[in-house]
Design an enzyme around this catalytic site. Structure first.
Site, PDB file in Angstrom:
ATOM      1  N   ASP A   2       0.817  -1.209   0.000  1.00 36.79           N
ATOM      2  CA  ASP A   2       0.000   0.000   0.000  1.00 36.79           C
ATOM      3  C   ASP A   2       0.857   1.269   0.000  1.00 36.79           C
ATOM      4  OD1 ASP A   2      -2.371   1.315  -0.053  1.00 36.79           O
ATOM      5  OD2 ASP A   2      -2.744   1.178   2.097  1.00 36.79           O
ATOM      6  N   HIS A  19       3.076   2.910  -8.849  1.00 37.66           N
ATOM      7  CA  HIS A  19       3.045   1.453  -9.022  1.00 37.66           C
ATOM      8  C   HIS A  19       4.377   0.966  -9.620  1.00 37.66           C
ATOM      9  CE1 HIS A  19      -1.013   1.484  -7.734  1.00 37.66           C
ATOM     10  NE2 HIS A  19      -1.523   2.003  -8.838  1.00 37.66           N
ATOM     11  N   LEU A 113      12.820 -19.995  -3.027  1.00 40.07           N
ATOM     12  CA  LEU A 113      11.911 -19.012  -2.427  1.00 40.07           C
ATOM     13  C   LEU A 113      10.548 -19.125  -3.121  1.00 40.07           C
ATOM     14  CD1 LEU A 113      11.319 -16.437  -0.725  1.00 40.07           C
ATOM     15  CD2 LEU A 113      12.325 -15.091  -2.566  1.00 40.07           C
TER      16      LEU A 113
HETATM   17  C1  FPP Z   1      -1.866  -0.201  -3.436  1.00 40.13           C
HETATM   18  O1  FPP Z   1      -1.408   1.141  -3.337  1.00 40.13           O
HETATM   19  C2  FPP Z   1      -1.174  -0.884  -4.506  1.00 40.13           C
HETATM   20  C3  FPP Z   1      -1.754  -1.561  -5.527  1.00 40.13           C
HETATM   21  C4  FPP Z   1      -3.211  -1.687  -5.654  1.00 40.13           C
HETATM   22  C5  FPP Z   1      -0.947  -2.197  -6.596  1.00 40.13           C
HETATM   23  C6  FPP Z   1       0.274  -2.910  -6.107  1.00 40.13           C
HETATM   24  C7  FPP Z   1       0.944  -3.541  -7.284  1.00 40.13           C
HETATM   25  C8  FPP Z   1       2.268  -3.445  -7.550  1.00 40.13           C
HETATM   26  C9  FPP Z   1       3.273  -2.774  -6.671  1.00 40.13           C
HETATM   27  C10 FPP Z   1       2.768  -4.120  -8.766  1.00 40.13           C
HETATM   28  C11 FPP Z   1       3.075  -5.545  -8.403  1.00 40.13           C
HETATM   29  C12 FPP Z   1       3.869  -6.156  -9.439  1.00 40.13           C
HETATM   30  C13 FPP Z   1       4.398  -7.401  -9.370  1.00 40.13           C
HETATM   31  C14 FPP Z   1       5.340  -7.811 -10.444  1.00 40.13           C
HETATM   32  C15 FPP Z   1       4.066  -8.358  -8.271  1.00 40.13           C
HETATM   33  P1  FPP Z   1      -2.462   2.316  -3.564  1.00 40.13           P
HETATM   34  O2  FPP Z   1      -2.508   2.606  -5.026  1.00 40.13           O
HETATM   35  O3  FPP Z   1      -3.755   1.945  -2.942  1.00 40.13           O
HETATM   36  O4  FPP Z   1      -1.768   3.491  -2.793  1.00 40.13           O
HETATM   37  P2  FPP Z   1      -2.529   4.681  -2.026  1.00 40.13           P
HETATM   38  O5  FPP Z   1      -3.205   4.064  -0.856  1.00 40.13           O
HETATM   39  O6  FPP Z   1      -1.385   5.565  -1.627  1.00 40.13           O
HETATM   40  O7  FPP Z   1      -3.452   5.318  -3.017  1.00 40.13           O
END
Ligand code: FPP
Length: 226
Positions: A2, A19, A113
Site C-alpha cells: 500500500d 506502481h 523461495l
Molecule cells: C496499493 O497502493 C497498490 C496496488 C493496488 C498495486 C500494487 C501492485 C504493484 C506494486 C505491482 C506488483 C507487481 C508485481 C510484479 C508483483 P495504492 O494505489 O492503494 O496506494 P494509495 O493508498 O497511496 O493510493
C-alpha cells in the site's frame, strides 16, 4: 503493497509512477527475503475490490504486471523463485493470463523461495469458493457435512499445501487487513508501518523481521507451555 498512489502524489506524478516504483520495491524485498532465508513470501498485488479503480489505472497495473513479469522472469528462474498465483486468474485479461502461465511453468521446479502473488484475490471470495467446492463434494456423496473439518477447508483454499503466514506486513500507515488471507492469518503477527510501499526496502524488511522475533507467540496457549 500500500501507498503507491500517495508516493506518486507527493511527487506530483501520475499514480502509475507509484506502481512502477512499487515494482522496484518488490525486487528489493525479493532479494532481501532470499538473503534472510525466508522461504515463503506473499505479495498482495491486486484485490477483487481493486476492479473499482478507474479503468485506466486497472489497465496500467495489468500492463505493468505483464511487462515486469516478462522482463524479470529469467532472473526469477536463476534465483530459484517458485511463483504461484492466489486468486481467480480466469477473470484477468488474456495477455495477463498468458504471461502468468509462462512464468508459472518456468518457475514450477524451483524451491529456493516460494513467491505467491495475490492477484484478483479476495479473502472472502476464497472462502466462498472453498465452500462451493466442499458443497459439491457433499452433493456428489463424497463427503458427509459432519466430516468437514479445518483440513478439508484448507485443502480447498488457493493456498492449499502452503504454511500459514507467520508475519503480515502492511506498509502505508493503515491498520487493517483488507480482505487478505482471512483464514490463513488467524495467528499471524501483524506489523504495520507508515513507510509507503515504494520506499520499502531491505532495512524495513529487517526491522519487521526483528520485531517479529521479539513477539511472544502463544497460539492461544500459555507462555512457556506447549
Ligand atoms: C496499493 O497502493 C497498490 C496496488 C493496488 C498495486 C500494487 C501492485 C504493484 C506494486 C505491482 C506488483 C507487481 C508485481 C510484479 C508483483 P495504492 O494505489 O492503494 O496506494 P494509495 O493508498 O497511496 O493510493
Amino acid at each position: 503493497m500500500d501507498g503507491n498512489g500517495r508516493w506518486a502524489q507527493q511527487r506530483q506524478l501520475p499514480r502509475v509512477a507509484g506502481h512502477r516504483a512499487g515494482v522496484e520495491a518488490v525486487r528489493r524485498v525479493l532479494e532481501c527475503a532470499g538473503a534472510l532465508g525466508i522461504k515463503y513470501l506473499t505479495l498482495y498485488a491486486f484485490s477483487t475490490e481493486n476492479w473499482k479503480r478507474p479503468q485506466a489505472e486497472v489497465d496500467a497495473l495489468m500492463r505493468l504486471l505483464v511487462e515486469k513479469l516478462t522482463e524479470e522472469l529469467p532472473d526469477l528462474v536463476v534465483r530459484g523463485v517458485h511463483l504461484r498465483i492466489l486468486g481467480n486468474m480466469e477473470d484477468l485479461p488474456c495477455d495477463v493470463q498468458d504471461a502468468l502461465r509462462t512464468a508459472l511453468a518456468q518457475t514450477a521446479h524451483n524451491s529456493r523461495l516460494y513467491v505467491n502473488i495475490a492477484l484478483n484475490y479476495g479473502g472472502r471470495r476464497e472462502l466462498v469458493d472453498a465452500c462451493q467446492k466442499l458443497a459439491r463434494q457433499v452433493q456428489r456423496g463424497e463427503l458427509e457435512p459432519g466430516q468437514i473439518d479445518e483440513e478439508h477447508v484448507e485443502r480447498e483454499l488457493y493456498t492449499a499445501s502452503l504454511p500459514d503466514p507467520d508475519l503480515l506486513i502492511r506498509p502505508g500507515g493503515e491498520y487493517r487487513v483488507s480482505n487478505f488471507l482471512l483464514w490463513q492469518i488467524a495467528y499471524a503477527e501483524l506489523y504495520m508501518t507508515p513507510t509507503l510501499w515504494p520506499d520499502f526496502g531491505e532495512q524495513d524488511l529487517i526491522a519487521a523481521v526483528a520485531a517479529f522475533q521479539k513477539r511472544d507467540r502463544r497460539f492461544g496457549g500459555l507462555k512457556g507451555r506447549s
